[in-house]
Design a protein around this motif. Structure first.
Motif, mmCIF file in Angstrom:
data_model
loop_
_atom_site.group_PDB
_atom_site.id
_atom_site.type_symbol
_atom_site.label_atom_id
_atom_site.label_comp_id
_atom_site.label_asym_id
_atom_site.label_seq_id
_atom_site.Cartn_x
_atom_site.Cartn_y
_atom_site.Cartn_z
ATOM 1 N N ARG A 170 0.832 -1.200 0.000
ATOM 2 C CA ARG A 170 0.000 0.000 0.000
ATOM 3 C C ARG A 170 0.864 1.245 0.000
ATOM 4 N N GLY A 171 0.261 2.365 -0.376
ATOM 5 C CA GLY A 171 0.915 3.664 -0.263
ATOM 6 C C GLY A 171 2.255 3.731 -0.969
ATOM 7 N N ASP A 214 -5.186 6.299 -0.110
ATOM 8 C CA ASP A 214 -4.201 5.461 -0.799
ATOM 9 C C ASP A 214 -4.580 5.216 -2.249
#
Length: 294
Positions: A170-171, A214
């Motif tokens: 993620r991110g 995100d």
């Protein structure tokens, strides 16, 4: 919910990477309560391809494997549910071998890999995980009898060996992995197919009205890459078209001229497509190319 979009991407992505190395079953159902395994992988008996190209994911695929990717941090209950699926698969295999009057080999029992974008030390400690020698940081093993490891994607080192797993993070972890994916050689066997899956993910997220931060960041990160790849695809198609037309009009073209044409911008290629209608020889093409460099 965007979680289902990401779940489908993860399953499609893992199937794309692993299909050359064995049998991949996505959303495999087990038990009377209809639990679903995200990815159940059985390696081919005769490996004709090199698993090392998949790095750490390739190590997972050396043996039968259950792979459970999570978009959000896997909870304690979710990890326990994954272990339950593994135990049910093991029980099923035991019943089958008993019916066939054969012995279940340890190598036939899948290993469980729980992929989570992040996880707390408290949660890892609650499962009594350990780091094993010879394995990268971020891979946390439960006691051997459980045949399970929790893969904390945010803890994996930023190396080519972990790229195919960091793409499920993620991110900033996922964003960096996408940059590395785009930078791979164009002839890499998994670059094009993976980028297409990532771009499909982008399209599916764009039509969703309730995006997390995100996901908005991911779309923004992918936008320039998507546009650049589409422009390159158009330019490549224009190059092939112009070269075919030139070959028909003035005959075979030598390598140096082809290289010059491949270096032209899309606008120049379009102009060449119009100008070549007046060409009668290679000299006309050389004159036109020389004018472009003035």
């Amino acid at each position: 919910m965007t979680r289902f979009i990401h779940d489908k991407f993860a399953k499609d992505y893992l199937e794309e990477l692993l299909k050359d190395y064995g049998e991949v079953k996505a959303s495999e159902k087990v038990s009377g309560e209809i639990k679903e395994i995200d990815v159940l992988f059985t390696p081919a008996k005769q490996q004709s391809s090199n698993l090392q190209i998949l790095g750490l994911l390739g190590r997972f695929a050396e043996n039968p494997a259950i792979i459970e990717p999570y978009r959000n941090p896997a909870s304690t209950d979710e990890i326990c549910d994954c272990i339950l699926k593994l135990l049910e698969i093991k029980a099923l295999l035991r019943r089958e071998t008993k019916a066939n009057k054969t012995k279940l080999q340890d190598s036939e029992i899948p290993k469980l890999w729980v992929l989570t974008p992040t996880i707390s030390e408290t949660r890892l400690s609650s499962f009594r995980t350990i780091q094993k020698a010879g394995w990268l940081s971020g891979v946390h093993f439960l006691p051997d009898a459980l045949r399970t490891a929790i893969v904390a994607i945010h803890q994996l080192p930023q190396t080519p060996e972990t790229l195919w797993l960091r793409l499920l993070g993620r991110g900033s972890v996922q964003s960096q992995a996408i940059i590395e994916l785009q930078a791979l050689p164009l002839d890499h066997p998994y670059q094009k197919a993976t980028l297409e899956l990532v771009y499909n993910l982008r399209e599916n997220l764009r039509v969703n009205q309730e995006l997390e931060a995100d996901d908005r960041e991911l779309i923004m990160r992918l936008e320039p890459l998507y546009q650049r790849d589409r422009e390159q695809a158009i330019q490549s198609g224009e190059q092939r078209l112009v070269l075919r037309q030139l070959n028909r009009r003035i005959g075979e073209i030598d390598t140096s001229l082809i290289e010059q044409i491949q270096g032209l911008s899309l606008e120049q290629l379009e102009n060449l497509g119009e100008a070549l209608l007046d060409f009668s020889s290679v000299a006309d093409l050389e004159t036109w190319l020389n004018q472009q460099s003035i």
